[in-house]
Motif scaffolding. Structure first.
Motif, mmCIF file in Angstrom:
data_model
loop_
_atom_site.group_PDB
_atom_site.id
_atom_site.type_symbol
_atom_site.label_atom_id
_atom_site.label_comp_id
_atom_site.label_asym_id
_atom_site.label_seq_id
_atom_site.Cartn_x
_atom_site.Cartn_y
_atom_site.Cartn_z
ATOM 1 N N GLU A 1 14.146 -48.752 104.081
ATOM 2 C CA GLU A 1 14.342 -47.656 103.206
ATOM 3 C C GLU A 1 12.942 -47.402 102.817
ATOM 4 O OE1 GLU A 1 18.770 -47.043 101.834
ATOM 5 O OE2 GLU A 1 17.715 -48.948 101.004
ATOM 6 N N VAL A 2 12.338 -48.532 102.213
ATOM 7 C CA VAL A 2 11.160 -48.039 101.648
ATOM 8 C C VAL A 2 10.050 -47.459 102.525
ATOM 9 C CG1 VAL A 2 9.079 -49.008 100.595
ATOM 10 C CG2 VAL A 2 11.272 -49.526 99.701
ATOM 11 N N ILE A 3 9.929 -48.149 103.947
ATOM 12 C CA ILE A 3 9.113 -47.599 104.832
ATOM 13 C C ILE A 3 9.396 -46.247 105.354
ATOM 14 C CG2 ILE A 3 8.692 -48.079 107.312
ATOM 15 C CD1 ILE A 3 9.153 -51.027 106.786
ATOM 16 N N GLY A 4 10.746 -45.806 105.398
ATOM 17 C CA GLY A 4 11.214 -44.752 105.512
ATOM 18 C C GLY A 4 10.638 -43.662 104.634
ATOM 19 N N ALA A 5 10.845 -43.932 103.556
ATOM 20 C CA ALA A 5 10.412 -43.241 102.294
ATOM 21 C C ALA A 5 8.780 -42.831 102.359
ATOM 22 C CB ALA A 5 10.665 -43.692 100.911
ATOM 23 N N VAL A 6 8.168 -43.789 102.719
ATOM 24 C CA VAL A 6 6.766 -43.891 103.009
ATOM 25 C C VAL A 6 6.343 -42.815 104.071
ATOM 26 C CG1 VAL A 6 4.602 -44.818 103.472
ATOM 27 C CG2 VAL A 6 5.999 -45.847 101.840
ATOM 28 N N LEU A 7 7.012 -43.007 105.147
ATOM 29 C CA LEU A 7 6.744 -42.167 106.345
ATOM 30 C C LEU A 7 7.474 -40.871 106.474
ATOM 31 C CD1 LEU A 7 6.983 -45.024 109.046
ATOM 32 C CD2 LEU A 7 5.077 -44.285 107.855
ATOM 33 N N VAL A 8 8.326 -40.414 105.613
ATOM 34 C CA VAL A 8 9.010 -39.194 105.598
ATOM 35 C C VAL A 8 7.918 -37.919 105.604
ATOM 36 C CG1 VAL A 8 9.395 -38.749 103.117
ATOM 37 C CG2 VAL A 8 10.863 -38.031 104.791
ATOM 38 N N GLY A 9 6.757 -38.266 104.951
ATOM 39 C CA GLY A 9 5.815 -37.172 104.722
ATOM 40 C C GLY A 9 4.565 -36.956 105.886
ATOM 41 N N LEU A 10 4.988 -37.896 107.045
ATOM 42 C CA LEU A 10 4.217 -37.885 108.113
ATOM 43 C C LEU A 10 4.001 -36.595 108.912
ATOM 44 C CD1 LEU A 10 2.370 -39.810 109.831
ATOM 45 C CD2 LEU A 10 4.148 -40.367 111.456
ATOM 46 N N PRO A 11 5.167 -35.723 109.117
ATOM 47 C CA PRO A 11 4.851 -34.740 109.895
ATOM 48 C C PRO A 11 3.924 -33.586 109.095
ATOM 49 C CG PRO A 11 7.060 -35.325 110.035
ATOM 50 C CD PRO A 11 6.380 -36.417 109.018
ATOM 51 N N ALA A 12 4.384 -33.683 107.774
ATOM 52 C CA ALA A 12 3.362 -32.768 106.840
ATOM 53 C C ALA A 12 2.124 -33.130 106.563
ATOM 54 C CB ALA A 12 4.294 -32.578 105.602
ATOM 55 N N VAL A 13 1.876 -34.398 106.244
ATOM 56 C CA VAL A 13 0.264 -34.702 105.678
ATOM 57 C C VAL A 13 -0.135 -35.575 106.657
ATOM 58 C CG1 VAL A 13 1.001 -34.353 103.288
ATOM 59 C CG2 VAL A 13 1.044 -36.540 104.319
ATOM 60 N N GLY A 14 0.443 -36.061 107.732
ATOM 61 C CA GLY A 14 -0.243 -36.820 108.658
ATOM 62 C C GLY A 14 -0.687 -38.324 108.423
ATOM 63 N N HIS A 15 -1.731 -38.898 108.875
ATOM 64 C CA HIS A 15 -1.881 -40.131 108.681
ATOM 65 C C HIS A 15 -2.292 -40.742 107.400
ATOM 66 C CE1 HIS A 15 -5.885 -38.538 108.220
ATOM 67 N NE2 HIS A 15 -6.627 -39.901 107.807
ATOM 68 N N LYS A 16 -2.368 -39.827 106.121
ATOM 69 C CA LYS A 16 -2.406 -40.182 104.926
ATOM 70 C C LYS A 16 -1.235 -41.366 104.607
ATOM 71 C CE LYS A 16 -4.059 -37.676 101.450
ATOM 72 N NZ LYS A 16 -4.399 -36.579 100.731
ATOM 73 N N VAL A 17 -0.232 -41.007 104.911
ATOM 74 C CA VAL A 17 1.048 -41.519 104.520
ATOM 75 C C VAL A 17 1.020 -43.028 105.382
ATOM 76 C CG1 VAL A 17 2.393 -39.753 104.008
ATOM 77 C CG2 VAL A 17 2.519 -40.743 106.328
ATOM 78 N N ILE A 18 0.546 -42.986 106.490
ATOM 79 C CA ILE A 18 0.386 -44.289 107.099
ATOM 80 C C ILE A 18 -0.552 -45.267 106.500
ATOM 81 C CG2 ILE A 18 -0.466 -45.526 109.347
ATOM 82 C CD1 ILE A 18 0.671 -43.043 110.836
ATOM 83 N N GLN A 19 -1.537 -44.621 105.975
ATOM 84 C CA GLN A 19 -2.526 -45.595 105.235
ATOM 85 C C GLN A 19 -1.898 -45.996 103.917
ATOM 86 O OE1 GLN A 19 -5.713 -42.663 104.503
ATOM 87 N NE2 GLN A 19 -6.528 -43.127 106.366
ATOM 88 N N ALA A 20 -1.006 -45.525 103.493
ATOM 89 C CA ALA A 20 -0.153 -46.089 102.194
ATOM 90 C C ALA A 20 0.534 -46.925 102.400
ATOM 91 C CB ALA A 20 0.474 -44.714 101.770
ATOM 92 N N LEU A 21 1.173 -46.980 103.761
ATOM 93 C CA LEU A 21 2.179 -48.234 104.071
ATOM 94 C C LEU A 21 1.820 -49.529 103.869
ATOM 95 C CD1 LEU A 21 5.202 -48.299 105.613
ATOM 96 C CD2 LEU A 21 4.010 -48.245 107.663
ATOM 97 N N PRO A 22 0.760 -50.200 104.112
ATOM 98 C CA PRO A 22 0.341 -51.428 103.616
ATOM 99 C C PRO A 22 0.478 -52.001 102.143
ATOM 100 C CG PRO A 22 -1.349 -50.674 105.204
ATOM 101 C CD PRO A 22 -0.272 -49.503 104.722
#
Length: 79
Positions: free
Chosen positions: A48-69
């Motif tokens: 669920e935490v991973i899903g919350a972080v990645l929910v913004g991927l379509p809107a803001v792109g790779h910035k959210v992927i950088q937050a995943l670690p």
């Protein structure tokens, strides 16, 4: 702030996960340790935490992927 919080129809876990999504989308990961642990204490799973972080991927792109670690480190640090 308390009035705003009281008027929100979302349950606490959902609000916390949504807040994580906002932090990830804005790149403000310094608050992740506290807020991820708070979500976990409210019953949020790692997925669920991973899903919350990645929910913004379509809107803001790779910035959210950088937050995943940072989110995963915060989740896993107090197991």
């Amino acid at each position: 702030m308390q009035k705003l919080d009281a008027s929100n129809a979302l349950d606490n876990k959902t609000k916390t996960l949504a807040y994580l999504a906002v932090l990830a989308a804005t790149g403000l990961t310094s608050g992740f340790p506290f807020h991820v642990q708070h979500a976990k204490s409210l019953g949020a799973s790692r997925d669920e935490v991973i899903g919350a972080v990645l929910v913004g991927l379509p809107a803001v792109g790779h910035k959210v992927i950088q937050a995943l670690p940072a989110a995963l480190e915060a989740y896993d640090s107090h197991e």
